[in-house]
Structure formats: C-alpha cells, structure tokens
Design a protein around this motif. Structure first.
Motif, short mmCIF file in Angstrom:
data_model
loop_
_atom_site.label_atom_id
_atom_site.label_comp_id
_atom_site.label_asym_id
_atom_site.label_seq_id
_atom_site.Cartn_x
_atom_site.Cartn_y
_atom_site.Cartn_z
N THR A 133 0.84 -1.10 -0.16
CA THR A 133 0.00 0.00 -0.01
C THR A 133 0.77 1.12 -0.13
O THR A 133 2.01 1.20 0.35
N TRP A 134 0.37 2.50 -0.56
CA TRP A 134 0.92 3.56 -0.42
C TRP A 134 1.23 4.18 1.00
O TRP A 134 2.72 4.48 1.24
N ASP A 135 0.40 3.73 2.10
CA ASP A 135 0.84 4.28 3.38
C ASP A 135 2.07 3.48 3.84
O ASP A 135 2.83 4.00 4.62
N TRP A 136 2.05 2.31 3.57
CA TRP A 136 3.41 1.43 3.79
C TRP A 136 4.41 1.90 3.24
O TRP A 136 5.55 2.19 3.95
N LEU A 137 4.59 2.01 1.86
CA LEU A 137 5.77 2.35 1.09
C LEU A 137 6.15 3.69 1.54
O LEU A 137 7.51 4.15 1.80
N SER A 138 5.08 4.74 1.73
CA SER A 138 5.43 6.18 1.98
C SER A 138 6.11 6.31 3.37
O SER A 138 6.79 7.17 3.78
#
Length: 676
Positions: A591-596
């Motif tokens: 997810t974007w949350d995890w990556l970011s």
C-alpha cells in the motif's frame, strides 16, 4: 401462454404415453395451452403450425400461430435438423439443448470437484486400454455419448486372458478376441474408460444413485428426484433399462450407511446443483435438466460417475412435467424488461468475478439489477442473455433481459472475433466506446506533452528510427530503456547504457556487452519494426534498491467525473530485475501508506497529493482529447531519488481491480446508470 412440444417426428408416437399425459395435465394445472407438433407441421410461409391438442380423450389438430416457447423433447444434432426447425429456432426460444459427451463433461468438472471424480480417459485403441488396465484392477468401458446402459462392459486380467463382462454375461477372451471386440465397439463411436469401482448391497447387486435436477420457474436448479438404481443379479451396471430396479432411497442408503441417509441425500442434491452450474458455464444456453449419477462408498464419500441429459423419468413423469412447464414459462418471459434498471458486465475473464460480486452489491445500493455475461451468451433474436446473477453468495446462470447499460471489461470492440456481441448490443450504451487493445505509448506521450504542467512529468523519449539518433540519445541521457510502443506487459524491454568499448544491453535474464557495430546492428533491426521507443531510464527504487512503480487507478463516478481510487506500489523482489511488471519478475504488492512511511516519512501527505493531482489531471486531459468514452484508467508512474514523479505509461484497456473491487464498483455502477 402457448407452449409447443416438438420432436422432428410425431411426438405423440415418439414420447412415452406417461410423459405425454403428464405434460398435458401439468399444462392444464398451470393454466397454459400445450400442443404437440413435428417438423412437417411447421408452415414457414404462413408462420403458423398445425398443432395437436388433447380434448378429453381425443386429439384435435388445429392451426395456431407460433408459440411463446418450445419444449423440444429428444433434440437432434445441428446437422440432423430439418430446415423448418432451424427457421423456427430463429423465431421462438427452445428449452432443451445438447451438450458434450461424458469425457468432456468430466474434464469440465475435474479441476473443481477433484475429490469426487473417478479417473476418466478416452479409449482410442487396445494399447490404451491395456495401459489403463495396468493402473486399475478392473475397468469399465462406456460409449462417450451413450445412454440407457447400451454397449457398456468391464474388463479385467486373468492370467494370459481377459474377463469381459457385459450386463450379466461373462466371457473369457484372449488378446486377439479382445482386440476384435474393442474394434467392434469403437466402430460404433468414441468410448471412455474408468476404473470399475461399484458399490454393492448385501445381495451383491450393483447400486448407484441418480439425482435428477431441473430448472424451474425461477430459472434456478432444483432437485426433482433422488433414487437408487439397483442392477439385475450379476449385472455390472444398474441401468433400469437393462433389467435394473429402483427402491426407496432412504432404505437403500441406510443399508449402506446406517443412519446418514437424509444427510447423504441432501449432499448429493447440493453437489449435483454445484456441478451442473459448473457444466453450464461453458455453454451459451441454459441446460434444462440433468441426471447426475453417484456411487456412495462405504465411508460415505460420493464418487461422480457421469451426467446425462434427458434422464430416465418413467416413475416421476408428473414431477418432471411440473418443473418443465414452469421453466418453459420462465424462458418465454426471459426477455421482458424488469422494473429496475439493469447493469451487465461483459467479461471473458474469471478473475473479474470478485469485481462482479462487488458490482452486484453496488447495484442493489443503487436500486438496480446486475449480472455478468460472456461474449457468446447473447441471444439477440430472443432479446435475452445467458447471464450470471449473484444468489446467496454464489453465481448462478439465468436468462436475463437486455441491460440498460453494459460495463465493458472485455474491451474487444473492433475485433472481428467478438463482433457479434457488440453488434447485438449496438443500441445499448457501453461504459467504454473505444476500440480494444492498448493505446500506444507514443500517442499518449504526444498527447501529454501538449500540456505544460504534464510535460514536466514526461520522461524524455523518441522513436527508434535511426541508429545515430539512438546513440546520440544515450549520450545525452545516459542509461536508457528501449520498449515497444504498444503494450507488452513488461516484455521485449531492453535497458542499455554506454560502456568503455561498447554498450551494455540487458533484458530480463541476460546482460551482454556489445561492440558499437553490434549495437548498431541491433538498433537497425529494432528500427525496422517501426514500433519501439527509447526513453531515459528513471531509477525508481526503494532505499534498499528494490525497483518499484505505482499504479494510479482512476474510475468515473456517477457525475461522470474522475475518482482517484488508489496509488498502489508494485515492487520487484530482486534488485537486478528493473522491469517490475515483467512476467518473470517476482513482484510484491503493498500500500502507499506502507511504502511512503518507509521511503518518504516526512513527505507522505504532500507526495500523495501530488500523485492524486497528477492522476486526475492526466485522466481529464486524456479523456478530453480522445473522441470515445472511457471509464477507467491505470496510470503507471515512478519516483526518482529526488522524489520527482515521472509518467511511465497510461493504460485504458483491461485495468486490474484486485483489492480495490468495492472502490471500483461503488463508482462504476453509478457511472453506468448515468448513461441510460
């Protein structure tokens, strides 16, 4: 309502008297008019039929208009149909269709019901029979299209000879006699072979169970009757037409399983219906009835033997007729409009089922109906479609009215192989209007570069035409990517860079150092295809060197505007596999949350806002600059070490929806409804 009962030859002579009486009686009970006719009774010029009606104890012939629906008992193969029947089929829906033979049906079920399947092989010659006999102590041979127990026999070895049993007759054959017998059998048509695994009662009689299922007035499957078939003494088969008998289902099951009879009956009924749904998946019509045959093993396990159309019903003709007449009325009314608007998904990909389920729920929220269908399921002449409706958590085949709107997941408009489905529904609005296939990267880039704001995110590129231009491009931009302009799913991509003494060329698996001469020859060969681009290589990697790209997923909503659904990162698990979406790359989804959180801890919100703004601007710009309607976009971007976002490509063809099904559905269904 007028229902015609049809056989190629006079049905009053062809059908059992009990069946005729049951059909007539059930028609009277359900308040419909039933008549019988054959091919010679059809008047194509007058568009009428001479039908036979029962009046009291007599039959009266009467000229009638074409009926609302036709019960075509004992259907013939296409090549055996008279022209008058073909003419009639183009005007009136028929209820009964032929399906494949036993082997093909087994193949359709094998993957989904493996624990219940008996090994089944085609029988082509004696060598195959002997090889199968090496694996199984005794085998049974059946005609692939046979029924009523004809031409069935078992074979087992006994010393140098073979014991062949047919019905209650046993013969000992040597190799030559067995070969001759098999040649005679195969001359009659294709056969199959299975291990002979009979279930026996206390009297050592063969016992199996027939589950007769039919479609009823809802179009859904219901069990009509479950009954045992008990073979004649010493017989290897249980068919009633070969001297077998039936009995009370519970009593017979209790002899085999003690106190589990009711549970086993219910299990057979449910399994039969699940299997029937699976069988029906590969046909563009609804199968009206099946006889499903099972063995019950001593441990209670069910083994499926075969499926039969037109199963034996001599002891329950009235029950069969009740469902048959109900179903005929259902077919006659299948094309009628329903009160609520209908959205239908056109797809040929089983992967779309979770999305279809989400759309079914979204349709309910929007007071609409939903089904999905395949490209061969449209019956334009009768204005209905064999679609799949979501019932109690399962997809079930039904005849459905033409939809108000089609959600096109097939995306094959313009392909001659799928021309029929688009032609049949040409008056129905589609969520997508453009021709199928990928939109070329070159066209996308040329479109994007006309917008000054989007131009900042466009990776430098040019067409691969001349080797000197390619060499100059590499000298200017360094490491570069050569890729097809049309979608390649990550394949046929080269990463190139200048090295001392030549060029390094890397595909997904190999790295090769080429001299300048060799490299120019390669470029000349690629340029001849007139289909490739060269583009600056963007190093979009995590801090520990794993390549990644982001898929920005956008869908139209009920107002016709674009909704930004997600920014989904896809990472290559190997640092040297730079092309993340190559089929040979083991990639991970997150997810974007995890990556970011891990890669951009101080810029999460700002970068997401940038991605969202960029996605919406690209979507609005593309949709404004192409003439056909599109409803969905997948935009792939990368982020370089300086946190700048670069456009890799934009896809409007077949956008994946895994893990985003409900987000897609809650936007696309209202959008579809807005097109009415």
């Amino acid at each position: 309502m007028l229902i015609g009962v049809y056989c190629k030859n006079d049905p009053l002579q062809m059908l059992p008297e009990r069946r005729i009486s049951a059909i007539v009686g059930e028609g009277w009970r359900q308040g419909v008019d039933v008549f019988f006719f054959d091919a010679s009774s059809i008047d194509m010029e007058q568009e009428s039929i001479k039908g036979k009606f029962q009046v009291g104890d007599f039959w009266m012939e009467k000229k009638v208009p074409l009926p609302d629906v036709i019960l075509n008992e004992a259907p013939d193969p296409v090549e055996s149909r008279p022209e008058s029947e073909n003419w009639l089929r183009r005007r009136v829906p028929f209820t009964i269709f032929l399906i494949h033979g036993k082997y093909e049906i087994q193949q359709k079920l094998e993957t989904h019901f493996q624990e219940h399947m008996v090994p089944t092989e085609r029988l082509l010659d004696l060598n195959e029979l002997l090889a199968f006999l090496d694996e199984h102590n005794e085998i049974i041979v059946k005609p692939n299209q046979g029924h009523r127990g004809n031409s069935i026999f078992t074979v087992k070895r006994e010393g140098q000879n073979y014991i062949c049993r047919q019905h209650a007759t046993e013969r000992q054959l040597n190799y030559s006699a067995l070969e001759k017998h098999l040649q005679d059998v195969l001359a009659q048509g294709p056969s199959i072979m299975q291990p002979y695994v009979p279930s026996m009662n206390e009297m050592q009689e063969v016992v199996d169970f027939r589950v007769h299922i039919q479609r009823n007035g809802t179009g859904g499957w219901v069990p009509t009757k479950v009954y045992p078939r008990i073979g004649a003494p010493n017989s290897v088969i249980s068919n009633l037409s070969k001297g077998g008998r039936t009995g009370d289902t519970r009593n017979v099951l209790q002899q085999l399983l003690l106190d589990e009879a009711d549970l086993k009956i219910r299990e057979m009924e449910q399994l039969s219906i699940r299997m029937a749904e699976q069988i029906n998946c590969s046909y563009p019509f609804l199968i009206d009835e099946l006889g499903m045959d099972f063995i019950v093993k001593p441990d209670g396990k069910l083994l499926f033997l075969e499926a039969n159309i037109s199963p034996q019903t001599r002891f329950h003709e009235r029950e069969r007729a009740a469902n048959m007449i109900e179903y005929a009325q259902y077919v006659a009314g299948a094309g009628r409009m329903v009160p609520n608007p209908v959205v239908a998904m056109l797809t040929a990909d089983p992967v779309d089922k979770p999305l279809a389920a989400a759309c079914a729920y979204a349709a309910k929220w929007n007071d609409a109906e939903f089904y999905y269908f395949g490209p061969t399921d449209v019956h334009a002449e009768w204005r209905f479609i064999k679609g799949y409706v979501y019932q109690n958590g399962e997809w079930e085949a039904r005849y459905c009215p033409f939809p108000n709107v089609v959600y096109d997941r097939l995306k094959e408009r313009g392909d001659a192989n799928f021309g029929n489905v688009y032609a049949a529904l040409r008056h129905v609005p589609f969520t997508d209007e453009r021709k199928g296939g990928s939109f070329s990267k070159k066209n996308i880039y040329e479109m994007i570069q006309m917008d000054p704001e989007l131009l900042e995110h466009l990776i430098p590129y040019q067409e691969v035409k001349h080797s000197d231009e390619v060499l100059a491009f590499i000298d200017m931009h360094g490491t570069s990517v050569i890729k097809p302009s049309l979608g390649s799913f990550g394949e046929d991509i080269l990463i190139v860079q200048r090295e001392e003494g030549g060029y390094t060329v890397k595909d997904h698996e190999h790295i090769r150092l080429m001299s300048e001469k060799e490299f120019i020859e390669l470029i000349t060969m690629i340029a001849a295809k007139n289909s490739h681009l060269i583009q600056k290589f963007i190093r979009s990697e995590t801090q520990n060197g794993l390549p990644f790209h982001l898929r920005l997923h956008l869908v139209r909503n009920g107002e016709g505007a674009w909704s930004f659904l997600s920014a989904s990162p896809f990472l290559s698990t190997q640092s040297d596999h730079k092309v993340v979406n190559h089929p040979g790359s083991l990639r991970a989804f997150t997810t974007w949350d995890w990556l970011s959180r891990h890669e951009y801890p101080d810029k999460q919100e700002a970068m997401f806002a940038t991605l969202q703004q960029l996605g919406l601007r690209i979507a609005n710009y593309i949709s404004a600059n192409i003439s056909e309607r599109i409803c969905e976009l997948g935009i792939d971007v990368g982020i370089d070490p300086l946190c700048k976002v670069w456009l890799f490509e934009a896809n409007m063809n077949k956008i994946g929806s895994t893990h985003r099904e409900f987000e897609v559905a809650q936007n696309i269904v209202p959008f579809a409804l807005s097109l009415q």
